[in-house]
Design a protein around this motif. Structure first.
Motif, PDB file in Angstrom:
ATOM      1  N   SER A  89       0.824  -1.207   0.000  1.00 55.77           N
ATOM      2  CA  SER A  89       0.000   0.000   0.000  1.00 55.77           C
ATOM      3  C   SER A  89       0.856   1.254   0.000  1.00 55.77           C
ATOM      4  O   SER A  89       1.948   1.276   0.566  1.00 55.77           O
ATOM      5  N   LEU A  90       0.315   2.279  -0.629  1.00 58.75           N
ATOM      6  CA  LEU A  90       0.945   3.594  -0.660  1.00 58.75           C
ATOM      7  C   LEU A  90      -0.062   4.627  -0.180  1.00 58.75           C
ATOM      8  O   LEU A  90      -1.263   4.473  -0.402  1.00 58.75           O
ATOM      9  N   CYS A  91       0.422   5.670   0.456  1.00 61.36           N
ATOM     10  CA  CYS A  91      -0.382   6.862   0.732  1.00 61.36           C
ATOM     11  C   CYS A  91       0.176   7.943  -0.178  1.00 61.36           C
ATOM     12  O   CYS A  91       1.345   8.316  -0.064  1.00 61.36           O
ATOM     13  N   VAL A  92      -0.651   8.424  -1.095  1.00 61.53           N
ATOM     14  CA  VAL A  92      -0.189   9.328  -2.145  1.00 61.53           C
ATOM     15  C   VAL A  92      -0.991  10.620  -2.107  1.00 61.53           C
ATOM     16  O   VAL A  92      -2.223  10.597  -2.156  1.00 61.53           O
ATOM     17  N   LYS A  93      -0.275  11.732  -2.031  1.00 64.54           N
ATOM     18  CA  LYS A  93      -0.917  13.043  -2.105  1.00 64.54           C
ATOM     19  C   LYS A  93      -0.989  13.458  -3.568  1.00 64.54           C
ATOM     20  O   LYS A  93       0.007  13.455  -4.277  1.00 64.54           O
ATOM     21  N   ARG A  94      -2.197  13.793  -4.006  1.00 69.64           N
ATOM     22  CA  ARG A  94      -2.399  14.226  -5.390  1.00 69.64           C
ATOM     23  C   ARG A  94      -1.736  15.593  -5.579  1.00 69.64           C
ATOM     24  O   ARG A  94      -2.013  16.532  -4.846  1.00 69.64           O
ATOM     25  N   VAL A  95      -0.856  15.702  -6.570  1.00 73.67           N
ATOM     26  CA  VAL A  95      -0.168  16.965  -6.843  1.00 73.67           C
ATOM     27  C   VAL A  95      -0.972  17.757  -7.871  1.00 73.67           C
ATOM     28  O   VAL A  95      -1.179  17.309  -8.998  1.00 73.67           O
ATOM     29  N   VAL A  96      -1.441  18.936  -7.439  1.00 70.92           N
ATOM     30  CA  VAL A  96      -2.185  19.843  -8.312  1.00 70.92           C
ATOM     31  C   VAL A  96      -1.724  21.260  -7.989  1.00 70.92           C
ATOM     32  O   VAL A  96      -1.703  21.658  -6.829  1.00 70.92           O
ATOM     33  N   GLU A  97      -1.347  22.001  -9.021  1.00 64.58           N
ATOM     34  CA  GLU A  97      -0.963  23.404  -8.845  1.00 64.58           C
ATOM     35  C   GLU A  97      -1.803  24.236  -9.806  1.00 64.58           C
ATOM     36  O   GLU A  97      -1.848  23.951 -11.002  1.00 64.58           O
ATOM     37  N   ILE A 133      -1.994   7.457  -9.936  1.00 59.57           N
ATOM     38  CA  ILE A 133      -2.276   6.549  -8.823  1.00 59.57           C
ATOM     39  C   ILE A 133      -3.614   6.889  -8.170  1.00 59.57           C
ATOM     40  O   ILE A 133      -4.442   6.004  -7.930  1.00 59.57           O
ATOM     41  N   CYS A 134      -3.840   8.160  -7.869  1.00 59.35           N
ATOM     42  CA  CYS A 134      -5.084   8.551  -7.197  1.00 59.35           C
ATOM     43  C   CYS A 134      -6.319   8.248  -8.042  1.00 59.35           C
ATOM     44  O   CYS A 134      -7.397   7.999  -7.502  1.00 59.35           O
ATOM     45  N   ASP A 135      -6.180   8.259  -9.365  1.00 59.65           N
ATOM     46  CA  ASP A 135      -7.319   8.015 -10.253  1.00 59.65           C
ATOM     47  C   ASP A 135      -7.498   6.548 -10.637  1.00 59.65           C
ATOM     48  O   ASP A 135      -8.434   6.212 -11.362  1.00 59.65           O
ATOM     49  N   MET A 136      -6.626   5.662 -10.150  1.00 56.96           N
ATOM     50  CA  MET A 136      -6.753   4.245 -10.503  1.00 56.96           C
ATOM     51  C   MET A 136      -8.018   3.647  -9.897  1.00 56.96           C
ATOM     52  O   MET A 136      -8.486   4.081  -8.846  1.00 56.96           O
ATOM     53  N   ASN A 137      -8.530   2.638 -10.578  1.00 50.64           N
ATOM     54  CA  ASN A 137      -9.706   1.912 -10.112  1.00 50.64           C
ATOM     55  C   ASN A 137      -9.335   0.478  -9.781  1.00 50.64           C
ATOM     56  O   ASN A 137      -8.340  -0.054 -10.303  1.00 50.64           O
ATOM     57  N   VAL A 138     -10.139  -0.153  -8.948  1.00 53.98           N
ATOM     58  CA  VAL A 138      -9.931  -1.560  -8.623  1.00 53.98           C
ATOM     59  C   VAL A 138      -9.893  -2.361  -9.921  1.00 53.98           C
ATOM     60  O   VAL A 138     -10.729  -2.169 -10.805  1.00 53.98           O
ATOM     61  N   GLY A 139      -8.869  -3.216 -10.041  1.00 53.71           N
ATOM     62  CA  GLY A 139      -8.698  -4.038 -11.234  1.00 53.71           C
ATOM     63  C   GLY A 139      -7.728  -3.461 -12.244  1.00 53.71           C
ATOM     64  O   GLY A 139      -7.286  -4.169 -13.151  1.00 53.71           O
ATOM     65  N   ASP A 140      -7.387  -2.173 -12.111  1.00 47.07           N
ATOM     66  CA  ASP A 140      -6.420  -1.567 -13.034  1.00 47.07           C
ATOM     67  C   ASP A 140      -5.043  -2.184 -12.837  1.00 47.07           C
ATOM     68  O   ASP A 140      -4.666  -2.561 -11.723  1.00 47.07           O
ATOM     69  N   ASP A 141      -4.281  -2.264 -13.927  1.00 47.75           N
ATOM     70  CA  ASP A 141      -2.896  -2.716 -13.858  1.00 47.75           C
ATOM     71  C   ASP A 141      -2.013  -1.579 -13.375  1.00 47.75           C
ATOM     72  O   ASP A 141      -2.278  -0.408 -13.655  1.00 47.75           O
TER      73      ASP A 141
END
Length: 152
Positions: A89-97, A133-141
C-alpha cells in the motif's frame, strides 16, 4: 527486485474515494491524499522502510511515454494490509498546482479527477504519477519497480 526496464505488473485491489481518500475537501487544489493497495501476488517482497517505484503511462512533462519512475514510501507493513504478504500500500498526495509557474493543462483543458476536483477556468499542473495513482480503479494494472532502500 524489479527494474524500470522490467517492472512487475500488479493490480489495484483498493482505491475507493471513501474510505481510501484520507483527507477531506479543503478548498485547496491539492487536498486529496489516497491510500491505494496493489496486489503483487507475493512477487515483490519488501520490509518496512523500503520504497517501490510506480511507472505512469504518461506522457510526462517532456512528452515521454511511459513517464519516468516515481518512488513512493511503502505505507503497509511487510505482510501487507491484508496480512498475506501479497499486497503493498501507498499513501499518495495528489499533486495539483493552479495558476502556478508550471502548467500541463491550459485554461479549459482540466477535467474532473476521481475525487471530482477540476479547475476549467485556470492553467493547471497535475503531477503525472500522483494523479495516475489517485485516479486508478480496482482491477487496473500498475507497473511496480523495486523494492528499494534499507530497512528501518
Amino acid at each position: 527486485m524489479f527494474s524500470p526496464k522490467a517492472p512487475y505488473q500488479g493490480k489495484v485491489v483498493e482505491n475507493d474515494k471513501h474510505p481510501h481518500t484520507l483527507t477531506g475537501q479543503t478548498g485547496d487544489a491539492n487536498w486529496e491524499t489516497a491510500h491505494v493497495t496493489f496486489d503483487h501476488g507475493g512477487n515483490v517482497p519488501y520490509i518496512e522502510g523500503q520504497s517501490i517505484g510506480v511507472i505512469a503511462p504518461g506522457p510526462d512533462k517532456k512528452g515521454e511515454t511511459p513517464a519516468k519512475i516515481r518512488l513512493y514510501s511503502i505505507a503497509s507493513s511487510a505482510v501487507g494490509d491484508d496480512e498475506t504478504s501479497k499486497t503493498v500500500s501507498l499513501c499518495v498526495k495528489r499533486v495539483v498546482e493552479v495558476d502556478g509557474d508550471h502548467a500541463n493543462r491550459e485554461v479549459g483543458e482540466d477535467k474532473p479527477d476521481k475525487a471530482g476536483t477540476h479547475f476549467p477556468d485556470n492553467k493547471v499542473y497535475r503531477g503525472v504519477c500522483s494523479n495516475h495513482i489517485c485516479d486508478m480503479n480496482v482491477g487496473d494494472d500498475v507497473l511496480i519497480t523495486g523494492p528499494t532502500g534499507a530497512e528501518m
